[in-house]
Scaffold this motif. Structure first.
Motif, PDB file in Angstrom:
ATOM      1  N   LEU A 226     -14.051  -4.448   6.012  1.00  0.00           N
ATOM      2  CA  LEU A 226     -12.872  -4.082   5.218  1.00  0.00           C
ATOM      3  C   LEU A 226     -12.661  -5.118   4.115  1.00  0.00           C
ATOM      4  CD1 LEU A 226     -10.629  -3.439   8.352  1.00  0.00           C
ATOM      5  CD2 LEU A 226     -11.814  -1.673   7.024  1.00  0.00           C
ATOM      6  N   PRO A 227     -13.521  -5.124   3.111  1.00  0.00           N
ATOM      7  CA  PRO A 227     -13.412  -6.146   2.061  1.00  0.00           C
ATOM      8  C   PRO A 227     -12.074  -6.119   1.328  1.00  0.00           C
ATOM      9  CG  PRO A 227     -14.949  -4.398   1.420  1.00  0.00           C
ATOM     10  CD  PRO A 227     -14.647  -4.201   2.872  1.00  0.00           C
ATOM     11  N   GLU A 228     -11.375  -4.989   1.407  1.00  0.00           N
ATOM     12  CA  GLU A 228     -10.037  -4.916   0.805  1.00  0.00           C
ATOM     13  C   GLU A 228      -9.081  -5.926   1.448  1.00  0.00           C
ATOM     14  OE1 GLU A 228     -11.775  -0.692   0.840  1.00  0.00           O
ATOM     15  OE2 GLU A 228     -11.701  -2.437   2.172  1.00  0.00           O
ATOM     16  N   LEU A 229      -9.432  -6.388   2.656  1.00  0.00           N
ATOM     17  CA  LEU A 229      -8.558  -7.312   3.396  1.00  0.00           C
ATOM     18  C   LEU A 229      -9.105  -8.739   3.423  1.00  0.00           C
ATOM     19  CD1 LEU A 229      -7.781  -5.042   6.496  1.00  0.00           C
ATOM     20  CD2 LEU A 229      -6.480  -5.250   4.364  1.00  0.00           C
TER      21      LEU A 229
ATOM     22  N   LYS B  27       1.438  -2.962  16.271  1.00  0.00           N
ATOM     23  CA  LYS B  27       1.888  -1.841  17.096  1.00  0.00           C
ATOM     24  C   LYS B  27       1.476  -0.501  16.498  1.00  0.00           C
ATOM     25  CE  LYS B  27       4.141  -4.907  19.585  1.00  0.00           C
ATOM     26  NZ  LYS B  27       4.029  -6.124  18.751  1.00  0.00           N
ATOM     27  N   ASP B  28       1.243  -0.500  15.199  1.00  0.00           N
ATOM     28  CA  ASP B  28       0.833   0.707  14.478  1.00  0.00           C
ATOM     29  C   ASP B  28      -0.056   0.252  13.321  1.00  0.00           C
ATOM     30  OD1 ASP B  28       1.410   2.861  12.149  1.00  0.00           O
ATOM     31  OD2 ASP B  28       1.645   3.805  14.111  1.00  0.00           O
ATOM     32  N   VAL B  29      -1.022   1.088  12.936  1.00  0.00           N
ATOM     33  CA  VAL B  29      -1.926   0.687  11.859  1.00  0.00           C
ATOM     34  C   VAL B  29      -1.180   0.449  10.556  1.00  0.00           C
ATOM     35  CG1 VAL B  29      -3.984   1.763  12.842  1.00  0.00           C
ATOM     36  CG2 VAL B  29      -2.451   3.119  11.386  1.00  0.00           C
ATOM     37  N   SER B  30      -0.046   1.122  10.362  1.00  0.00           N
ATOM     38  CA  SER B  30       0.701   0.956   9.111  1.00  0.00           C
ATOM     39  C   SER B  30       1.287  -0.440   8.973  1.00  0.00           C
ATOM     40  CB  SER B  30       1.820   1.999   9.033  1.00  0.00           C
ATOM     41  OG  SER B  30       2.739   1.829  10.100  1.00  0.00           O
ATOM     42  N   ASP B  31       1.400  -1.182  10.075  1.00  0.00           N
ATOM     43  CA  ASP B  31       1.938  -2.546  10.016  1.00  0.00           C
ATOM     44  C   ASP B  31       1.086  -3.449   9.131  1.00  0.00           C
ATOM     45  OD1 ASP B  31       3.842  -1.701  11.787  1.00  0.00           O
ATOM     46  OD2 ASP B  31       2.895  -2.602  13.553  1.00  0.00           O
ATOM     47  N   ILE B  32      -0.171  -3.089   8.964  1.00  0.00           N
ATOM     48  CA  ILE B  32      -1.083  -3.957   8.212  1.00  0.00           C
ATOM     49  C   ILE B  32      -0.719  -4.005   6.731  1.00  0.00           C
ATOM     50  CG2 ILE B  32      -2.870  -2.300   7.508  1.00  0.00           C
ATOM     51  CD1 ILE B  32      -4.911  -4.407   8.570  1.00  0.00           C
ATOM     52  N   LYS B  33      -0.004  -3.013   6.251  1.00  0.00           N
ATOM     53  CA  LYS B  33       0.380  -3.008   4.836  1.00  0.00           C
ATOM     54  C   LYS B  33       1.218  -4.233   4.492  1.00  0.00           C
ATOM     55  CE  LYS B  33       1.877   0.782   3.013  1.00  0.00           C
ATOM     56  NZ  LYS B  33       2.672   2.027   2.815  1.00  0.00           N
ATOM     57  N   ASN B  34       2.223  -4.504   5.325  1.00  0.00           N
ATOM     58  CA  ASN B  34       3.098  -5.640   5.054  1.00  0.00           C
ATOM     59  C   ASN B  34       2.433  -6.968   5.401  1.00  0.00           C
ATOM     60  OD1 ASN B  34       5.224  -3.992   4.171  1.00  0.00           O
ATOM     61  ND2 ASN B  34       5.986  -3.713   6.264  1.00  0.00           N
TER      62      ASN B  34
ATOM     63  N   GLY C 156      -0.240  -7.429   2.787  1.00  0.00           N
ATOM     64  CA  GLY C 156       0.273  -7.375   1.425  1.00  0.00           C
ATOM     65  C   GLY C 156      -0.616  -6.574   0.499  1.00  0.00           C
ATOM     66  N   ILE C 157      -1.084  -5.418   0.970  1.00  0.00           N
ATOM     67  CA  ILE C 157      -1.992  -4.603   0.169  1.00  0.00           C
ATOM     68  C   ILE C 157      -1.265  -3.423  -0.459  1.00  0.00           C
ATOM     69  CG2 ILE C 157      -4.051  -5.240   1.457  1.00  0.00           C
ATOM     70  CD1 ILE C 157      -3.758  -2.672   3.065  1.00  0.00           C
ATOM     71  N   THR C 158      -1.887  -2.847  -1.464  1.00  0.00           N
ATOM     72  CA  THR C 158      -1.308  -1.695  -2.144  1.00  0.00           C
ATOM     73  C   THR C 158      -1.482  -0.432  -1.307  1.00  0.00           C
ATOM     74  OG1 THR C 158      -3.377  -1.161  -3.270  1.00  0.00           O
ATOM     75  CG2 THR C 158      -1.890  -2.732  -4.363  1.00  0.00           C
ATOM     76  N   ASP C 159      -0.768   0.588  -1.683  1.00  0.00           N
ATOM     77  CA  ASP C 159      -0.891   1.863  -0.975  1.00  0.00           C
ATOM     78  C   ASP C 159      -2.307   2.417  -1.089  1.00  0.00           C
ATOM     79  OD1 ASP C 159       1.733   1.800  -0.190  1.00  0.00           O
ATOM     80  OD2 ASP C 159       2.454   3.121  -1.803  1.00  0.00           O
ATOM     81  N   SER C 160      -2.925   2.261  -2.250  1.00  0.00           N
ATOM     82  CA  SER C 160      -4.275   2.792  -2.435  1.00  0.00           C
ATOM     83  C   SER C 160      -5.276   2.047  -1.554  1.00  0.00           C
ATOM     84  CB  SER C 160      -4.689   2.698  -3.905  1.00  0.00           C
ATOM     85  OG  SER C 160      -4.673   1.345  -4.349  1.00  0.00           O
TER      86      SER C 160
ATOM     87  N   ILE D  97      -8.659   2.096   3.651  1.00  0.00           N
ATOM     88  CA  ILE D  97      -9.112   1.550   4.937  1.00  0.00           C
ATOM     89  C   ILE D  97      -8.575   2.322   6.133  1.00  0.00           C
ATOM     90  CG2 ILE D  97      -9.281  -0.764   3.949  1.00  0.00           C
ATOM     91  CD1 ILE D  97      -6.700  -1.454   5.506  1.00  0.00           C
ATOM     92  N   LEU D  98      -7.580   3.167   5.913  1.00  0.00           N
ATOM     93  CA  LEU D  98      -6.899   3.846   7.015  1.00  0.00           C
ATOM     94  C   LEU D  98      -7.833   4.574   7.988  1.00  0.00           C
ATOM     95  CD1 LEU D  98      -4.251   4.606   8.387  1.00  0.00           C
ATOM     96  CD2 LEU D  98      -4.037   6.530   6.774  1.00  0.00           C
TER      97      LEU D  98
END
Length: 305
Positions: A215-218, A235-242, A245-249, A254-255
């Motif tokens: 996941l080079p985006e990370l 607890k959820d994969v969406s937690d990784i956004k915060n 600190g990645i963009t929605d795209s 990576i989702l």
């Protein structure tokens, strides 16, 4: 929670020990003492290995959390003392590493992501004599040669000549068959596994180097991700956004390849009896609260999956 797992293992192992000891002493009472003792420790070790695998199955079946973290019972199983030695059981998700079996399906949605990760690892570690295309040809069944790969290739290992398998890797160490130079295999083995080609990485268990490669985006936040996984757990994969600190795209990119709940687990048992250590390796498949042992074998002191 951890005590429940410890008690379960202790009970299973004690029952196995008592039952086996009674049978063994009865059937082998006329053998020489030395031969009987050697047979006893070897066979008792096998019984402990099987008992530990059964315990892993039961503990995993009790885990009803919607996510896996290193606070789970099956992660924190203590070393169990048994007559003449100890039993140590370690359980981890198989998808905490990059699954090379994904390369078997060139039409799969995860193929390019995992192929590119393989090439990055080989490039970063200076692997020259084996290509990721060759690995794809080794695992696929289509018979077509991938650009840069080899079909119908010969591989010599420990004096035995083998050919391109055209089937999935049965274990992670099978990868060493493709390497003439063992030192190069040692450089890359920490990244890879041989799973069921689900094409995901459990972000609660992957290390920073593996995250960077798949996941080079990370890449810039890999260490922060690993720290969060150990301290709080995703607890959820969406937690990784915060956390990252990645963009929605970037998140959407990576989702499909990240998870916090695994279905395939590697159980490794280390049994030490009378000063001699033996190792047992197993795969367990979880679907809901149903867990099945899909593979079990004795083996060397190395990570099989």
């Amino acid at each position: 929670m951890n005590n429940r797992g410890s008690v379960l293992i202790s009970v299973l192992i004690f029952v196995a020990f008592c039952a086996f000891t009674a049978i063994f002493v009865y059937e082998h009472s006329m053998k020489s003492f030395e031969k009987t003792a050697d047979d006893f420790y070897e066979n008792q070790s096998d019984i402990y290995g099987i008992s530990a695998m059964t315990a892993a199955k039961e503990i995993l079946s009790e885990d009803d959390n919607p996510y896996d973290t290193d606070d789970d019972d099956w992660v924190n199983i203590p070393v169990t003392k048994v007559p003449y030695g100890t039993v140590e059981l370690t359980v981890r998700p198989v998808d905490s590493h990059i699954d090379l079996n994904v390369l078997a399906d060139k039409n799969g949605t995860a193929y390019k992501r995992f192929y590119d990760a393989c090439e990055r690892v080989f490039d970063d570690e200076g692997v020259k004599n084996v290509s990721c295309a060759e690995i794809a040809d080794y695992t696929d069944t289509d018979g077509d040669t991938t650009s840069g790969g080899r079909e119908d290739a010969d591989y010599t290992f420990n004096g035995v000549t083998l050919r391109t398998k055209n089937a999935l890797f049965s274990s992670a160490p099978e990868l060493k068959l493709l390497f003439d130079e063992r030192a190069q295999y040692e450089l890359i083995k920490k990244y890879f596994t041989a799973g069921d080609a689900e094409g995901t990485l459990n972000i609660n268990f992957a290390d920073a180097d593996t995250i960077k490669e798949l996941l080079p985006e990370l890449s810039n936040s890999a260490d922060r991700i690993v720290n969060h996984a150990h301290v709080d757990g995703f607890k959820d994969v969406s937690d990784i956004k915060n956390v990252a600190g990645i963009t929605d795209s970037a998140y959407l990119a990576i989702l499909p390849y990240i998870s916090v709940k695994s279905s395939l687990f590697y159980a490794r048992t280390k049994v030490t009896l009378n000063g001699k250590t033996r190792f047992y390796h197993g795969l367990l498949k979880r679907s809901g609260t149903t867990v099945k042992i899909v593979r079990f074998q004795a083996g060397l002191d190395e990570r099989f999956y």
